[in-house]
Design a protein around this motif. Structure first.
Motif, short mmCIF file in Angstrom:
data_model
loop_
_atom_site.label_atom_id
_atom_site.label_comp_id
_atom_site.label_asym_id
_atom_site.label_seq_id
_atom_site.Cartn_x
_atom_site.Cartn_y
_atom_site.Cartn_z
N ASP A 83 46.47 69.66 120.20
CA ASP A 83 47.68 69.47 121.02
C ASP A 83 48.54 70.73 121.07
O ASP A 83 49.13 71.06 122.11
CB ASP A 83 48.51 68.31 120.47
N ASN A 84 48.65 71.43 119.94
CA ASN A 84 49.46 72.66 119.92
C ASN A 84 48.87 73.71 120.85
O ASN A 84 49.62 74.40 121.57
CB ASN A 84 49.54 73.21 118.50
N TYR A 85 47.56 73.85 120.87
CA TYR A 85 46.92 74.82 121.75
C TYR A 85 47.10 74.44 123.21
O TYR A 85 47.30 75.31 124.07
CB TYR A 85 45.44 74.95 121.40
N ILE A 86 47.02 73.15 123.50
CA ILE A 86 47.24 72.69 124.88
C ILE A 86 48.67 72.99 125.32
O ILE A 86 48.92 73.43 126.45
CB ILE A 86 46.93 71.19 124.99
N GLU A 87 49.63 72.78 124.40
CA GLU A 87 51.03 73.05 124.72
C GLU A 87 51.28 74.54 124.96
O GLU A 87 52.10 74.91 125.80
CB GLU A 87 51.93 72.54 123.60
N VAL A 88 50.56 75.39 124.23
CA VAL A 88 50.70 76.83 124.43
C VAL A 88 50.37 77.20 125.87
O VAL A 88 51.07 78.00 126.51
CB VAL A 88 49.79 77.61 123.45
N PHE A 89 49.31 76.61 126.41
CA PHE A 89 48.89 76.94 127.77
C PHE A 89 49.73 76.21 128.82
O PHE A 89 49.77 76.64 129.98
CB PHE A 89 47.41 76.58 127.96
N LYS A 90 50.42 75.14 128.44
CA LYS A 90 51.22 74.38 129.40
C LYS A 90 52.63 74.94 129.55
O LYS A 90 53.21 74.89 130.64
CB LYS A 90 51.31 72.91 128.97
N ARG A 91 53.22 75.46 128.48
CA ARG A 91 54.61 75.92 128.53
C ARG A 91 54.71 77.25 129.27
O ARG A 91 54.07 78.23 128.92
CB ARG A 91 55.17 76.05 127.11
N LYS A 92 55.53 77.25 130.33
CA LYS A 92 55.63 78.43 131.19
C LYS A 92 56.25 79.62 130.47
O LYS A 92 55.84 80.77 130.69
CB LYS A 92 56.45 78.09 132.43
N GLU A 93 57.24 79.38 129.60
CA GLU A 93 57.92 80.51 128.96
C GLU A 93 57.02 81.25 127.99
O GLU A 93 57.23 82.42 127.69
CB GLU A 93 59.19 80.05 128.24
N ILE A 94 55.95 80.57 127.50
CA ILE A 94 55.06 81.21 126.54
C ILE A 94 54.15 82.20 127.25
O ILE A 94 54.11 83.39 126.92
CB ILE A 94 54.24 80.16 125.77
N PHE A 95 53.41 81.73 128.25
CA PHE A 95 52.50 82.64 128.93
C PHE A 95 53.24 83.52 129.92
O PHE A 95 52.76 84.60 130.28
CB PHE A 95 51.38 81.85 129.63
N GLY A 96 54.42 83.10 130.36
CA GLY A 96 55.22 83.97 131.22
C GLY A 96 55.68 85.22 130.47
O GLY A 96 55.88 86.28 131.07
N SER A 97 55.83 85.09 129.14
CA SER A 97 56.26 86.24 128.35
C SER A 97 55.19 87.32 128.30
O SER A 97 55.49 88.49 128.02
CB SER A 97 56.62 85.80 126.92
N LEU A 98 53.94 86.96 128.56
CA LEU A 98 52.88 87.97 128.58
C LEU A 98 53.06 88.95 129.73
O LEU A 98 52.61 90.10 129.66
CB LEU A 98 51.50 87.30 128.67
N ALA A 99 53.72 88.48 130.81
CA ALA A 99 53.98 89.39 131.93
C ALA A 99 54.92 90.51 131.52
O ALA A 99 54.84 91.63 132.05
CB ALA A 99 54.57 88.60 133.10
N VAL A 100 55.82 90.22 130.56
CA VAL A 100 56.73 91.26 130.08
C VAL A 100 55.95 92.37 129.38
O VAL A 100 56.36 93.54 129.38
CB VAL A 100 57.77 90.64 129.12
N SER A 101 54.80 92.02 128.80
CA SER A 101 53.99 93.03 128.10
C SER A 101 53.46 94.09 129.06
O SER A 101 53.09 95.19 128.62
CB SER A 101 52.81 92.34 127.39
N LEU A 102 53.40 93.77 130.35
CA LEU A 102 52.93 94.76 131.33
C LEU A 102 53.84 95.98 131.37
O LEU A 102 53.38 97.10 131.60
CB LEU A 102 52.83 94.12 132.71
N TYR A 103 55.15 95.76 131.15
CA TYR A 103 56.07 96.90 131.10
C TYR A 103 55.73 97.81 129.93
O TYR A 103 55.77 99.05 130.06
CB TYR A 103 57.51 96.41 130.98
N TYR A 104 55.41 97.20 128.79
CA TYR A 104 55.09 98.00 127.61
C TYR A 104 53.72 98.67 127.76
O TYR A 104 53.51 99.76 127.22
CB TYR A 104 55.13 97.12 126.36
N MET A 105 52.81 98.04 128.49
CA MET A 105 51.53 98.70 128.77
C MET A 105 51.73 99.92 129.65
O MET A 105 51.12 100.97 129.44
CB MET A 105 50.58 97.71 129.45
N GLY A 106 52.60 99.77 130.66
CA GLY A 106 52.93 100.93 131.49
C GLY A 106 53.57 102.04 130.67
O GLY A 106 53.26 103.23 130.84
#
Length: 343
Positions: A73-96
């Motif tokens: 259930d915890n893993y399913i919630e990780v993929f369902k919650r928008k703020e969790i995977f949406g935060s990965l988009a912020v990592s694109l700035y640090y990759m740049g």
């Protein structure tokens, strides 16, 4: 023959006490004793905590209190919650930012190789930010970007109106770029030293020979330095991009992850410590580990295809292109030969 057989028969297998006193036994004893301390520390502070974290990821739990097994259930919630995977988009700035810092580090290291004045002072000044801890760097840039403080004052000295200066930490269109710039400032010196160490191993006679042949600094960089430090460039790029996925200190200290600056680590810290959802945070950590492993493998496969192992003179793709050209030329020569015979 009889004496040889008798000697073999007399020779018996050593017991443990005799073996431990022998040269081989003493050598293995020293090896084991030297390995016990680091292996114990690695086991106690790395592998056992990781195993417990993996176990906790299957539970709904807080730091204190009862635990409830919830399976995946915890893993399913990780993929369902928008703020969790949406935060990965912020990592694109640090990759740049990682790409920018590697380019700057490569440029500065190349300058140091070609013997510029004040090189020792310049190397120390560029490397110094890496010696400052991440929390201190965060507080430095928190006041550097604050409204009306250092950066705004500098821009006003150059004639800019305060009303035309953006809010570096509040404006969602620029705040993540500002935070990524702190990582560029901190890690450029580290990458420069790594590049410089690799460049110093290149034989200086190659530069002299290239100069005699009419090669300028750009040609020396392209055809001598780049092929020689290819493996270090690939390694630094892999480490920098992987580290961008786990950026934590700049957004946590400077903005506390507010106004769209929360990275995956900041969100995970908030869920674990503020919301007390330890099981969900552990699942997030496992998912992030899987993402970093996949990104690392993808990068290694790409660079292996593009640059081989970082030491070969030609990449696989270059070899393929060269073989295609050779095959095409051979075909044209055959056609020309056939045309000459028929005529």
């Amino acid at each position: 023959m009889g004496k040889g057989k008798t000697a073999k028969a007399v020779k018996r297998k050593k017991n443990f006490g005799e073996w431990i006193k022998s040269r081989d036994g003493q050598r293995w004893l020293v090896i084991i004793l030297f390995l016990i301390v680091p292996l114990t520390l690695l086991l106690v502070f790395t592998y056992i905590p990781f195993g417990k974290m993996f176990q906790f990821s299957f539970y709904k739990m807080k730091y204190i209190g009862s635990r409830t097994f919830v399976g995946l259930d915890n893993y399913i919630e990780v993929f369902k919650r928008k703020e969790i995977f949406g935060s990965l988009a912020v990592s694109l700035y640090y990759m740049g930012g990682a790409v920018v810092q590697l380019a700057l580090a490569l440029f500065f290291a190349t300058m140091m190789v070609f013997k510029v004045k004040g090189a020792s002072f310049f190397k120390g000044a560029i490397f110094f930010p890496y010696l400052i801890c991440g929390i201190a760097v965060g507080f430095i840039f928190k006041f550097f970007y604050a409204r009306g403080f250092v950066l705004d004052s500098i821009l006003q000295m150059f004639g800019m109106n305060i009303d035309n200066i953006p809010y570096w930490l509040q404006d969602t269109g620029i705040n993540n770029i500002s935070l990524a710039a702190t990582s560029v400032w901190r890690y450029t010196g580290q990458n420069m030293i790594l590049f410089l160490g690799a460049m110093m191993s290149v034989d200086t006679d190659l530069y002299e020979a290239a100069s005699l042949d009419g090669a300028n600094k750009w040609h020396q960089f392209r055809y001598i330095i780049m092929p020689s430090i290819k493996s270090i460039i690939v390694l630094n790029l892999i480490l920098s991009i992987s580290g961008s996925l786990s950026a934590f200190e700049p957004p946590y200290v400077i903005t506390n992850g507010t106004m769209g600056t929360g990275t995956y680590f900041v969100i995970m810290n908030r869920i674990a410590h503020e919301n007390q959802k330890v099981g969900l945070a552990c699942a997030m950590a496992i998912v992030l580990l899987a993402i970093i492993v996949l990104c690392t493998i993808a990068q290694k496969v790409f660079f292996k295809y593009a640059f081989d192992n970082g030491t070969d003179d030609e990449s696989r793709e270059a070899v393929r292109r060269r073989k295609r050209r050779e095959k095409k030329m051979a075909g044209m020569e055959k056609k020309a030969a056939r045309g000459g015979v028929s005529s």
